[in-house]
Structure formats: structure tokens, C-alpha cells
Design a protein around this motif. Structure first.
Motif, short mmCIF file in Angstrom:
data_model
loop_
_atom_site.label_atom_id
_atom_site.label_comp_id
_atom_site.label_asym_id
_atom_site.label_seq_id
_atom_site.Cartn_x
_atom_site.Cartn_y
_atom_site.Cartn_z
N ILE A 19 140.34 116.13 39.52
CA ILE A 19 138.97 116.76 39.55
C ILE A 19 138.09 116.53 40.33
N GLU A 20 137.50 117.57 41.20
CA GLU A 20 136.48 117.33 42.00
C GLU A 20 135.14 118.22 41.76
N SER A 21 134.00 117.63 41.89
CA SER A 21 132.86 118.47 41.58
C SER A 21 131.59 117.78 42.20
N ASP A 22 130.48 118.37 42.19
CA ASP A 22 129.23 118.03 43.04
C ASP A 22 128.69 116.92 42.09
N TRP A 23 128.76 117.10 40.63
CA TRP A 23 128.12 116.21 39.78
C TRP A 23 128.85 115.92 38.45
N VAL A 41 139.98 121.78 39.93
CA VAL A 41 141.09 120.94 39.31
C VAL A 41 142.51 121.39 40.12
N ASN A 42 143.28 120.62 40.41
CA ASN A 42 144.58 120.88 41.09
C ASN A 42 145.50 120.03 40.89
N VAL A 43 146.39 120.54 39.89
CA VAL A 43 147.75 119.79 39.73
C VAL A 43 148.82 120.60 40.33
N PRO A 44 149.15 119.88 41.30
CA PRO A 44 150.29 120.40 42.38
C PRO A 44 151.59 120.99 41.57
N GLY A 45 151.81 122.14 41.90
CA GLY A 45 152.98 122.95 41.21
C GLY A 45 152.93 123.36 39.95
N LEU A 46 151.57 123.09 39.30
CA LEU A 46 151.48 123.50 38.03
C LEU A 46 150.18 124.33 37.72
N LEU A 47 149.12 123.79 38.19
CA LEU A 47 147.73 124.78 37.87
C LEU A 47 146.74 124.19 38.88
N LYS A 48 145.89 125.39 39.23
CA LYS A 48 144.80 125.05 40.04
C LYS A 48 143.63 125.77 39.03
N ASN A 73 132.37 131.83 36.54
CA ASN A 73 133.45 132.37 37.59
C ASN A 73 134.63 131.42 37.56
N VAL A 74 135.20 131.31 36.22
CA VAL A 74 136.63 130.79 36.09
C VAL A 74 137.61 131.37 36.80
N VAL A 75 138.48 130.59 37.43
CA VAL A 75 139.61 131.21 38.33
C VAL A 75 140.75 130.34 37.88
N ILE A 76 141.88 130.80 37.28
CA ILE A 76 142.90 129.78 36.94
C ILE A 76 144.22 130.40 37.58
N GLU A 77 144.85 129.31 38.38
CA GLU A 77 146.12 129.81 38.89
C GLU A 77 147.14 128.80 38.34
N ILE A 78 148.22 129.51 37.62
CA ILE A 78 149.35 128.79 36.99
C ILE A 78 150.56 129.14 37.61
N VAL A 79 151.42 128.16 38.12
CA VAL A 79 152.93 128.26 38.78
C VAL A 79 153.89 128.20 37.60
N ARG A 80 154.86 128.98 37.55
CA ARG A 80 155.84 129.01 36.75
C ARG A 80 157.01 129.02 37.41
N LEU A 81 157.99 128.45 37.02
CA LEU A 81 159.38 128.40 37.46
C LEU A 81 159.86 129.81 37.45
N GLY A 82 160.39 130.70 38.57
CA GLY A 82 161.14 131.73 38.53
C GLY A 82 162.65 131.77 38.08
N ARG A 83 163.07 132.90 38.14
CA ARG A 83 164.54 132.74 37.93
C ARG A 83 165.50 131.81 39.05
N PRO A 84 166.42 131.45 38.80
CA PRO A 84 167.22 130.29 39.76
C PRO A 84 167.37 131.09 40.88
N GLY A 85 166.88 130.23 41.88
CA GLY A 85 166.98 130.63 43.40
C GLY A 85 165.66 131.61 43.83
N ALA A 86 164.92 131.94 42.91
CA ALA A 86 163.69 132.84 43.06
C ALA A 86 162.43 131.94 43.29
N ALA A 87 161.52 132.40 43.76
CA ALA A 87 160.12 131.56 44.31
C ALA A 87 159.66 131.55 42.99
N PRO A 88 158.65 130.62 43.02
CA PRO A 88 157.88 130.18 41.56
C PRO A 88 157.03 131.45 41.46
#
Lengths: 173, 142
Positions: A19-23, A41-48, A73-88
Motif C-alpha cells: 500500500i502506498e500513499s501520501d500520508w 494497493v497492488n497485489v500482483p495477479g490478484l488486485l489493484k 474515486n475508487v477504482v478496483i481491478e480484480i484479476v481472475r483466472l479464465g478458462r484453461p489456456g485462456a488469458a486471465p
């Protein structure tokens, strides 16, 4: 400096959430953390997550994280595994406020322009609830869902004949 | 009591000469109500305005919980330590690094105000934290 910064001492069963912030302000006794200004907040491969203000609250009994409350101004990016062989699959959520509860793994988004954008479409509502464990999204109250037309490209659902003349056709003079 | 802290620091300083002396490679233990609250050490300590405040270089502190277990380890290359009636305050425009012994968090930043008595830490710039968050689908019983 002898302190092992980022030395990997965090609990093995937990994600490490940088977690990074100004204060920031920490309640060292109660375990609450308050981040203000350009919070990322950046949890690689899981959450931004980006927002203007983030409050992390612990569980009273064991001091582990209980909830995250993000506002402004909340923006959440969640990465989920796709079908086998497909991109997340990347799911983005926008809102004025987001509350993540660790015990039931649910994110509740609320605010004027709350929406969840997934490859299948966009769901808008005044309150959108996203279950992280199951991947299900539901909205309470009035909601609008816009489905991605690409979903129906191969379905045959809207395939039908038209009255348009065939290509190259037409009457002779 | 924190009097021990003040007394130790004052003792260290006085043992070296006048109260305005610079002390090097000092260390002391803060005890309150019969238990260790913190272990402090540092490079250079210079009294500021009497014996209630010190400018400290290479500041290091280990704090302990009520059960005696290690809680926090913190370091700052340069800071000012104020002795209060029952605890201490550490503040600096410079860097701070803190590690929680159980791994709940690690943090760093620049410009801080740490009131140990109030159990409150404020970091004013470039805050970086590693916070332990339960993984989705993970074991929630802990």
C-alpha cells in the motif's frame, strides 16, 4: 539499517498487499491503518486498487485484517483466472465507496456512478456487491446491465434473414 | 516507569560530562509497571533543551507487548526523542522503517510523529506499507 524491510516475514497464508500513499496514520494499539492521498494497493495477479482514502480495520480477537474501506474515486481491478489456456479475466469496478470484508470476501460498491465492468458486460447500480470467492456480481435496488454483444456473436440468437438485397444484385435499366 | 528511561539517558549523559555532552553508542531499556516496554539504542545522542529531549542518530527501538513478546522494531537514521511523563515521542522529517514482529505489517516513509503513549504513528510522506491481507478462499480460522 538492521530492520529487514520487505524481508518476507508476513504470514504465509496471507497475501502481501503493498500500500502506498501520501500520508498515513496508524493506531498501533488497535491496529487500524488510515491512508490518505493517492492511495494505491497492488497485489500482483490478484488486485489493484486506487482511491483517495483507505481505512484498514483489524479483527478484535486476533488483530488480522477485518475490512478495507476505500472512498473517493475508487477504482478496483480484480484479476481472475479464465478458462484453461485462456488469458486471465480482468474485472474493473468503479464507485464512490468500496468496502471489502475479509471474513466473507465480499466487496460492496456504492455511490452515484457505481459500475462493474467485466468482459461479459457492465452492471450499473447504486449498490453493487461482488463476491470475490465465487465471482458473482449482484446489484441491489435499481440497476442496469449492458451485455457485451460479442457474447452473442456465435450464439445464433439474433441471426435472422433480412430484406436487404443480395450483394451485387439490382434491377437492370 | 519512564523515569527509568529519563534517568538512564540522563545518567548516560551526566556520566559523560556536562548535560550538553554528546553521547555515542548508547543503549537503555524502558520499563513500566515492572515490565520491559522498549529497548533503545543509537549512535549519537545530543541533549536538546535539557534532559527531556535528545537528537539521536541511528535510532533503533524494539517495543514489547504486555505479554513480553516483541512487537515492533523501528529504525530512523536521525530523529528527536522526547521523554514524556509516562512514555516517549519520536519525531523526524527524515526516514522511518517499522517491522511488526508477527508480520502483520511493514512500513516505511519520510517525516513521522510517533507517540508511544497514545500508540499513534503518523507518517507524512511517501508511505509504503506491506499489509497482511487474508487471501480469498484462504484459511479464515486464524
Amino acid at each position: 539499517m538492521a530492520v529487514g524491510w520487505m524481508a518476507g516475514s508476513l504470514l504465509a497464508q496471507d497475501a502481501r498487499a503493498p500500500i502506498e500513499s501520501d500520508w498515513a496514520e496508524m493506531d498501533l494499539k488497535g491496529g487500524a491503518y488510515h491512508y490518505v492521498g493517492n492511495v494505491r494497493v497492488n497485489v500482483p495477479g490478484l488486485l489493484k486498487l486506487t482511491c483517495g482514502d483507505l481505512l484498514a480495520q483489524p479483527q478484535k480477537e486476533n488483530n488480522r485484517l477485518e475490512s478495507l474501506v476505500a472512498t473517493t474515486n475508487v477504482v478496483i481491478e480484480i484479476v481472475r483466472l479464465g478458462r484453461p489456456g485462456a488469458a486471465p479475466v480482468v474485472i474493473r469496478a468503479y464507485g464512490d465507496k468500496a468496502v471489502y470484508t475479509a471474513t466473507n470476501e465480499v466487496v460492496t460498491l456504492s455511490g452515484g456512478d457505481t459500475r462493474v465492468v467485466a468482459p461479459q458486460g457492465t452492471m450499473r447500480g447504486t449498490e453493487v456487491i461482488y463476491d470475490v470467492a465465487t465471482g458473482r456480481v449482484r446489484a441491489t435496488g435499481h440497476q442496469v446491465t449492458e451485455l457485451n454483444p460479442e457474447m452473442f456473436r456465435t450464439s445464433g440468437l439474433f441471426r435472422r434473414t433480412t430484406n436487404a438485397p443480395a450483394a451485387g444484385g439490382g434491377s437492370k435499366p | 516507569m519512564v523515569g527509568l528511561l529519563g534517568g538512564l539517558l540522563a545518567g548516560i549523559v551526566l556520566a559523560q560530562g556536562p548535560a550538553t555532552s554528546v553521547v555515542r553508542n548508547w543503549a537503555f531499556t524502558l520499563q513500566k509497571d515492572g515490565r520491559t516496554q522498549g529497548r533503545f539504542k543509537g549512535g549519537v545522542a545530543t541533549p536538546v533543551g535539557g534532559l527531556r529531549a535528545f537528537d539521536v542518530e541511528d535510532f533503533h527501538v524494539d517495543t514489547f507487548r504486555a505479554d513480553g513478546e516483541l512487537d515492533l522494531t523501528a529504525e530512523s537514521p536521525a530523529c528527536r526523542v522526547y521523554l514524556t511523563n509516562d512514555s516517549f515521542i519520536v519525531t523526524s522529517p527524515g526516514a522511518l522503517k517499522v517491522v511488526q514482529a508477527e508480520g502483520r505489517f511493514e512500513l516505511s516513509g519520510e517525516g513521522f510523529y510517533w507517540d508511544q503513549g497514545a500508540q499513534r504513528l503518523v507518517i507524512s510522506n511517501r508511505v509504503k506499507t506491506l499489509l497482511a491481507i487474508p487471501l480469498p478462499g484462504g484459511d479464515r480460522s486464524k
